[in-house]
Design an enzyme around this catalytic site. Structure first.
Site, PDB file in Angstrom:
ATOM      1  N   SER A 130       3.889   2.065   8.569  1.00  0.00           N
ATOM      2  CA  SER A 130       3.684   1.135   7.463  1.00  0.00           C
ATOM      3  C   SER A 130       4.981   0.977   6.675  1.00  0.00           C
ATOM      4  O   SER A 130       5.596   1.961   6.271  1.00  0.00           O
ATOM      5  CB  SER A 130       2.595   1.653   6.526  1.00  0.00           C
ATOM      6  N   HIS A 147       0.817  -1.214   0.000  1.00  0.00           N
ATOM      7  CA  HIS A 147       0.000   0.000   0.000  1.00  0.00           C
ATOM      8  C   HIS A 147       0.851   1.265   0.000  1.00  0.00           C
ATOM      9  O   HIS A 147       0.377   2.338  -0.372  1.00  0.00           O
ATOM     10  CB  HIS A 147      -1.024  -0.009   1.145  1.00  0.00           C
ATOM     11  N   ASP A 164       1.458  -7.722   2.188  1.00  0.00           N
ATOM     12  CA  ASP A 164       1.542  -6.269   1.994  1.00  0.00           C
ATOM     13  C   ASP A 164       3.003  -5.843   1.801  1.00  0.00           C
ATOM     14  O   ASP A 164       3.621  -5.259   2.683  1.00  0.00           O
ATOM     15  CB  ASP A 164       0.909  -5.555   3.188  1.00  0.00           C
TER      16      ASP A 164
END
Length: 708
Positions: free
Chosen positions: A640, A78, A215
């Site tokens: 992240s 992402h 991810d």
């Protein structure tokens, strides 16, 4: 009451794994690191020029790390999503199909917004920002003096244009550090799995556990042949990173220590009960309602059009993430009354302060007044954002503001509109073409104006209502404007304010009309912020001294700067009678498969699982390939893509999410239920080998396999 810098790094007693620590604080946490099981010397972790910290980078909103000497970077799927979307078309949909460059020549441009920041120097500049400020300054005057000093510090640091410098506040304005980062401008997409791997579970599984999401994605940093950052060019060469992380496929087990390094965004651990109640009762509900409505408008306006879906994919993904997190915060506040917990702490602090406080006897009253003014203004700012919720209008306002600021000497311009910022403004204006459709923007703007009209009139900025277009006039704005064309938008850069005032473009005209009202709100923000910046540091100094007297950890709230946290692989119990284990596996992917988005599984992955082609990535305890795992590390947004390392500093995972029960950790760290979610590096390597055959990248990385 101003405390010495050394106090801010006071060693913590064993308070679970709470704390997003500045690297220079780590030597004072030796006993904690030893307790957890980290074997890397704390002094080494504090040195940004040494392994592993020299391999940790920022993407300006996400974290990442170098994993080869040739500028290869691993981060979340992402976090690479904008680069993936930028290069996708209905004919070549890299979002759905994934992308792999088998050679350097096949790597795709990440776009002007895809940047890599390598932190090289951090220095305490508190005295240069705060020393000698008169106590008699108004809030606005104080704020402007502080901003002027910060801009001078940045200009002094950026004499070499290869670097980007910032001077963020720590402990809510008690300290300031100047951070010097090498800014790499040519960043290319190397590899991303299909979003049926990289975003498996989608928004349904977001913040949930168990997860089975791969991810991850890979980028590469490029520089000029002289080794210095350069604009994108086919003549550029891969950046030779000073260091990179060794990838370990040895894996982890329950209870093992982990170390996590990255750039967490924002936390609010030291906010007062009144600030929590404002977020809980006013700010967050308004945000949830606004985002929910906006997403519905986008869905209706893009329905049945694949090209529109691709254009708004990144916008929707980002909005959904913010929505779920904000709703999770509200649910968390409902589940545990954090405001009441803070009430008790606040009462204890105020009692302590009366006995041990400094010379300012009016501090607490001044603090409460400054916070109340901040809340009032925040509601007006929200109203203004609703009234101007159009990408074209935002661009027009940015362009006009840039023209106004450029009538001043560079040092006097507002931060964000100086010469150093023009390239970023151009990048934002250019990037709009990736995520804009006039009919969709028109629908969003019309709906936002209707939401604005329903707000309490007392919360609307004075004079704004009369300047806004009537609902029936909105289609004409979009029919007559030329700002939807990238070259026409960019052509406004460099024009003087008079050219804007004479323009017949309806969005330029609207931006000009709105400037006085928006400027008045901004001036009030300076006054409010200046008063907060005067009183809150005094409060924080007292809070730190109070916490130190109790032996509690003292670390600054996250502010998008490099931080280190630690913890262990840990299960948790979200409610009575339920314990959730720390690992998920590839079997869980097939169990969730429905052949409907977001639970579609690539055939190659299904086949590899059914044939049990696990190889060296098979966990000896689980008997299969682990996908994700939980740890007790203290993380938040911005983490992240953060490197999750084992006790020796080897890469074993990538942080990408938190459990739903953990969302309120931004305000209050509850060690019993706070868990971060990470991609197990063994799953990443397994997908690369068995599903996408990214053999070139597996060979490029240094991978440490377990001893047989």
């Amino acid at each position: 009451m101003v405390l010495p810098v050394a106090l801010l790094g006071a060693a913590a007693a064993a308070f679970a794994d709470e704390g997003q620590w500045q690297p220079h604080q780590l030597p004072q946490l030796k006993s904690e690191l030893k307790r957890v099981g980290i074997t890397i010397p704390a002094e080494k972790l504090a040195d940004l020029s040494k392994h592993p910290m020299s391999a940790i980078v920022s993407l300006g909103g996400c974290s990442a790390s170098f994993v080869s000497p040739d500028g290869l970077i691993v981060t979340n799927h992402h976090c690479g999503y904008s680069a993936i979307q930028r290069n996708s078309t209905p004919e070549h949909n890299y979002i759905v199909n994934g992308f792999l460059a088998k050679t350097r020549a096949q790597e795709l441009p990440g776009g002007p917004n895809t940047l890599v920041y390598v932190t090289e120097k951090v220095e305490n500049v508190t005295d240069r920002v705060l020393k000698g400020l008169s106590p008699n300054l108004s809030g606005k005057e104080r704020h402007e003096q502080v901003e002027s000093r910060i801009k001078a510090l940045i200009a002094e640091c950026e004499t070499d244009k290869a670097y980007r410098c910032t001077v963020p506040a720590f402990h809510r304005g008690l300290e300031y550090y100047r951070i010097k980062q090498l800014m790499i401008r040519d960043v290319r997409l190397v590899y991303a799995p299909s979003d049926r791997i990289g975003n498996f579970g989608g928004d349904i599984d977001n913040y949930e556990w168990p997860r089975q999401t791969g991810d991850f994605s890979f980028l590469r940093a490029y520089v000029g042949k002289d080794g210095r950052p350069a604009d994108p060019s086919p003549d550029n060469v891969p950046y030779k990173s000073k260091d990179f992380l060794v990838v370990s496929s040895e894996g982890l087990k329950n209870g093992d220590p982990i170390l996590l390094a990255g750039y967490p965004g924002r936390t609010s651990r030291y906010k007062l009960p009144s600030e929590i109640r404002f977020a809980r009762d006013v700010d967050y509900p308004a945000k949830v309602a606004s985002i929910t409505a906006d997403l519905s408008v986008i869905a209706a306006a893009t329905m049945g059009n694949e090209a529109y879906d691709v254009r708004y994919a990144s916008v929707v993904k980002s909005q959904n993430n913010v929505l779920k997190k904000t709703q999770g915060l509200l649910d968390g506040f409902a589940r545990k009354d954090i405001a009441a917990i803070k009430d008790v702490q606040d009462a204890q602090f105020r009692a302590w302060y009366k006995q041990n406080g400094g010379a300012n006897k009016n501090l607490l009253a001044e603090l409460d007044a400054a916070i109340a003014a901040d809340m009032t203004l925040s509601r007006q700012e929200f109203a203004l954002s609703e009234a101007t919720h159009s990408d074209l209008l935002k661009n027009a306002r940015t362009l006009y503001r840039l023209a106004l600021e450029h009538t001043k000497p560079d040092a006097k311009r507002e931060a964000g509109y100086q010469e150093r910022d023009v390239s970023f403004i151009k990048a934002r204006l250019t990037r709009l073409e990736q995520s804009f459709v006039a009919s969709v923007d028109e629908a969003r703007f019309a709906a936002a104006l209707k939401r604005y009209a329903k707000l309490d009139p007392k919360t609307r900025p004075h004079g704004l209502d009369a300047l806004l277009p009537a609902p029936g006039a909105i289609p004409a704005l979009y029919k007559s404007t030329q700002l939807g064309e990238t070259d026409k938008r960019l052509a406004w850069i460099g024009k003087d304010p008079e050219a804007f005032r004479k323009s017949d473009d309806p969005f330029i005209q609207l931006a000009v009309r709105l400037q006085d009202v928006a400027g008045a709100v901004e001036e009030r923000r300076k006054e409010v912020d200046g008063n907060l910046e005067r009183v809150i540091p005094q409060y924080m100094a007292a809070v730190i001294e109070w916490k130190k007297s109790q032996g509690k950890p003292v670390y600054p709230d996250a502010n998008s700067t490099l931080r280190v946290t630690y913890g262990t692989v840990s299960p948790y119990s979200p409610r009575d009678g339920l314990v959730k284990g720390p690992f998920s596996t590839v079997q869980g992917i097939l169990e969730k498969a429905t052949n409907k988005d977001p639970f579609i599984v690539p055939q190659a992955l299904t086949q590899a699982v059914n044939e049990k082609r696990y190889g060296v990535y098979k966990d000896p305890v689980l008997g299969t390939v682990p996908v994700n795992f939980l740890s007790s590390a203290d993380t938040t947004g911005g983490n992240s893509g953060s490197a999750v390392m084992n006790k020796r500093g080897e890469l074993v995972g990538l942080n990408f999410d938190s459990t739903y029960e953990s969302i309120t950790k931004d305000w209050y760290f509850d060690s019993a239920i706070t868990r971060a979610i990470h991609v197990d590096i063994r799953y990443m390597l397994w997908v690369m080998q068995e599903v996408d055959h990214a053999d070139n990248l597996l060979k490029e990385m240094t991978i440490k396999f377990p001893k047989k």
